[in-house]
Scaffold this motif. Structure first.
Motif, PDB file in Angstrom:
ATOM      1  N   ILE A   1      -2.620   1.199   9.514  1.00 23.71           N
ATOM      2  CA  ILE A   1      -2.806   2.643   9.388  1.00 23.71           C
ATOM      3  C   ILE A   1      -3.465   2.927   8.044  1.00 23.71           C
ATOM      4  O   ILE A   1      -3.054   2.378   7.022  1.00 23.71           O
ATOM      5  CB  ILE A   1      -1.458   3.386   9.485  1.00 23.71           C
ATOM      6  N   SER A   2      -4.465   3.776   8.034  1.00 20.11           N
ATOM      7  CA  SER A   2      -5.223   4.023   6.811  1.00 20.11           C
ATOM      8  C   SER A   2      -4.390   4.762   5.777  1.00 20.11           C
ATOM      9  O   SER A   2      -3.386   5.401   6.079  1.00 20.11           O
ATOM     10  CB  SER A   2      -6.493   4.810   7.133  1.00 20.11           C
ATOM     11  N   SER A   3      -4.837   4.664   4.542  1.00 19.00           N
ATOM     12  CA  SER A   3      -4.180   5.323   3.410  1.00 19.00           C
ATOM     13  C   SER A   3      -5.222   6.124   2.638  1.00 19.00           C
ATOM     14  O   SER A   3      -6.315   5.612   2.363  1.00 19.00           O
ATOM     15  CB  SER A   3      -3.529   4.279   2.510  1.00 19.00           C
TER      16      SER A   3
ATOM     17  N   ALA B   1       4.509   5.281   8.644  1.00 25.52           N
ATOM     18  CA  ALA B   1       3.771   5.217   7.375  1.00 25.52           C
ATOM     19  C   ALA B   1       4.648   5.657   6.205  1.00 25.52           C
ATOM     20  O   ALA B   1       4.659   5.021   5.142  1.00 25.52           O
ATOM     21  CB  ALA B   1       2.511   6.084   7.465  1.00 25.52           C
TER      22      ALA B   1
ATOM     23  N   LYS C   1     -11.448  -2.167   9.305  1.00 25.60           N
ATOM     24  CA  LYS C   1     -10.787  -1.137   8.510  1.00 25.60           C
ATOM     25  C   LYS C   1      -9.608  -0.568   9.293  1.00 25.60           C
ATOM     26  O   LYS C   1      -9.662  -0.482  10.526  1.00 25.60           O
ATOM     27  CB  LYS C   1     -11.778  -0.014   8.162  1.00 25.60           C
ATOM     28  N   PRO C   2      -8.542  -0.202   8.595  1.00 24.35           N
ATOM     29  CA  PRO C   2      -7.413   0.429   9.291  1.00 24.35           C
ATOM     30  C   PRO C   2      -7.834   1.768   9.880  1.00 24.35           C
ATOM     31  O   PRO C   2      -8.849   2.346   9.482  1.00 24.35           O
ATOM     32  CB  PRO C   2      -6.373   0.597   8.182  1.00 24.35           C
TER      33      PRO C   2
ATOM     34  N   LYS D   1       1.011   6.781   1.477  1.00 23.42           N
ATOM     35  CA  LYS D   1       0.188   5.599   1.216  1.00 23.42           C
ATOM     36  C   LYS D   1       0.897   4.328   1.691  1.00 23.42           C
ATOM     37  O   LYS D   1       1.542   3.632   0.914  1.00 23.42           O
ATOM     38  CB  LYS D   1      -0.146   5.522  -0.271  1.00 23.42           C
TER      39      LYS D   1
ATOM     40  N   SER E   1      -6.886   5.822  11.116  1.00 18.71           N
ATOM     41  CA  SER E   1      -6.015   6.952  10.806  1.00 18.71           C
ATOM     42  C   SER E   1      -5.045   7.188  11.961  1.00 18.71           C
ATOM     43  O   SER E   1      -5.282   6.752  13.100  1.00 18.71           O
ATOM     44  CB  SER E   1      -6.840   8.216  10.565  1.00 18.71           C
TER      45      SER E   1
ATOM     46  N   ASN F   1       1.150   0.417   3.412  1.00 17.00           N
ATOM     47  CA  ASN F   1       0.422  -0.845   3.267  1.00 17.00           C
ATOM     48  C   ASN F   1      -0.481  -0.996   4.482  1.00 17.00           C
ATOM     49  O   ASN F   1      -0.025  -1.295   5.588  1.00 17.00           O
ATOM     50  CB  ASN F   1       1.401  -2.014   3.177  1.00 17.00           C
ATOM     51  N   THR F   2      -1.771  -0.791   4.296  1.00 17.56           N
ATOM     52  CA  THR F   2      -2.705  -0.739   5.425  1.00 17.56           C
ATOM     53  C   THR F   2      -2.834  -2.083   6.138  1.00 17.56           C
ATOM     54  O   THR F   2      -3.077  -2.129   7.347  1.00 17.56           O
ATOM     55  CB  THR F   2      -4.091  -0.290   4.942  1.00 17.56           C
ATOM     56  N   LYS F   3      -2.671  -3.176   5.398  1.00 17.58           N
ATOM     57  CA  LYS F   3      -2.842  -4.503   5.994  1.00 17.58           C
ATOM     58  C   LYS F   3      -1.633  -4.920   6.826  1.00 17.58           C
ATOM     59  O   LYS F   3      -1.716  -5.841   7.631  1.00 17.58           O
ATOM     60  CB  LYS F   3      -3.122  -5.528   4.900  1.00 17.58           C
TER      61      LYS F   3
ATOM     62  N   SER G   1      -2.405   8.666   4.551  1.00 20.20           N
ATOM     63  CA  SER G   1      -2.154   9.335   5.821  1.00 20.20           C
ATOM     64  C   SER G   1      -1.526  10.684   5.490  1.00 20.20           C
ATOM     65  O   SER G   1      -0.593  10.738   4.688  1.00 20.20           O
ATOM     66  CB  SER G   1      -1.202   8.511   6.695  1.00 20.20           C
TER      67      SER G   1
END
Length: 327
Positions: free
Chosen positions: A198-200, A237, A51-52, A190, A54, A192-194, A202
């Protein structure tokens, strides 16, 4: 945070540092290395095996070996509340609530005396303390040293809010209500986490699009250089989501001390989010994701313990790591 606009405006940072800003290459929208993640980490993110993280997970470097992130993300151990964590939330709630109350208040420019401004701050603190009296009462139970004092903290917040109103009045007198100066609190970004890892969403504490600025509220005993990394992560981000033409150039850290010092007051740090800072964030991101990848492959492959007295005193996982030290 009401002091941000006049200070950034007076600095005129984008013009003063025009050359440095134009040289920034590592934008969040370029979608290629080194900004994007690569190799096995990229594949694991795409496959959902990882998982990405934060921005806070990446940049709140309490432990140099990143054993803290191993505890949180791999072992899923709930972090213990401590003075730093509890007062951090308390201060942020107070500052953000005060900003919401007064940022659009045009009557401030008509106030003529410091005493009148001080009363507004005092009344707000009294009301905030009453509405949060349970939280104020609980602060005492988290004290572990003489420099942790809830009454001192409340006084420091009162003084900080007075300064905020003085600076807001200066803004109203100098520039009026300029929509380009709007401070947007807790914007959900928001990326692109992939691509970024970085999680979305943020969520920085504040964004000022009109000034190409982004920032966070930080608390503690002293300002840490890694606080600036949060602004770099949020900038990447933001640029990743918004795309080209939506650059973030300025980082802002509103730092508020929560432990007694000889001289204690809120500070505003203003800096260019240049390629050096962006690359440092990217390196931290890659290192932290690698810790995650290796630990998930073998949970016994825990990051090493570090020197307790030097790094661990204020860590929220200190009791967990002490269990390993006793083995």
């Amino acid at each position: 945070m009401l002091q941000i606009i006049p200070k950034v405006s007076l600095l005129n940072a984008e013009k003063e540092f025009e050359k440095a800003i134009k040289s920034i290459q590592l934008r969040g929208y370029i979608n290629k290395p080194p900004v994007s993640v690569t190799g096995g980490i990229k594949w694991d993110l795409e496959d959902g095996k990882m998982k990405p993280l934060s921005v806070g997970d990446i940049t709140n470097i309490f432990c140099p070996s990143r054993r803290d992130i191993y505890m949180k993300r791999v072992l899923r151990i709930k972090d213990a509340k401590n003075w730093g964590r509890v007062t951090g939330h308390f201060v942020e709630s107070c500052i953000c609530g005060f900003t919401d109350k007064y940022k659009d208040n045009n009557s401030i420019s008509n106030i003529r005396t410091y005493e009148s401004l001080s009363k507004k701050a005092m009344f707000f603190m009294a009301d905030f303390s009453m509405k949060n009296k349970k939280a104020v009462a609980k602060l005492a139970k988290f004290k572990t040293s003489p420099d942790e004092d809830e009454n001192w903290l409340l006084r420091q917040l009162d003084y900080a809010l007075r300064h905020e109103l003085v600076m807001l009045r200066a803004t109203r007198k100098l520039s009026g209500n300029n929509p380009n100066n709007d401070v947007i609190q807790h914007m959900e970004i928001k990326p692109n986490t992939k691509i970024l890892g970085i999680s979305s969403p943020s969520t920085p504490d504040f964004v000022i699009p009109g000034l190409s600025a982004i920032g966070d509220i930080k608390t503690g005993f002293e300002f840490k250089d890694y606080f600036r990394l949060a602004a770099a992560g949020y900038a990447l981000a933001y640029e990743n989501q918004k795309g080209e033409g939506n650059d973030i150039n300025l980082g802002l850290i509103y730092y508020f001390p929560t432990r007694k010092k000889d001289i204690s007051f809120a500070h505003l740090y203003i800096f260019i989010i240049d390629d050096d800072l962006r690359q440092e964030f990217i390196d931290r991101r890659d290192d932290t994701l690698l810790v995650m990848k290796e630990a998930q492959a073998n949970q016994k492959n825990a990051p090493p313990l570090v020197e307790r007295d030097k790094y661990c005193i204020y860590c929220k996982y200190i009791s967990e790591c002490d269990k390993s030290r006793k083995k």
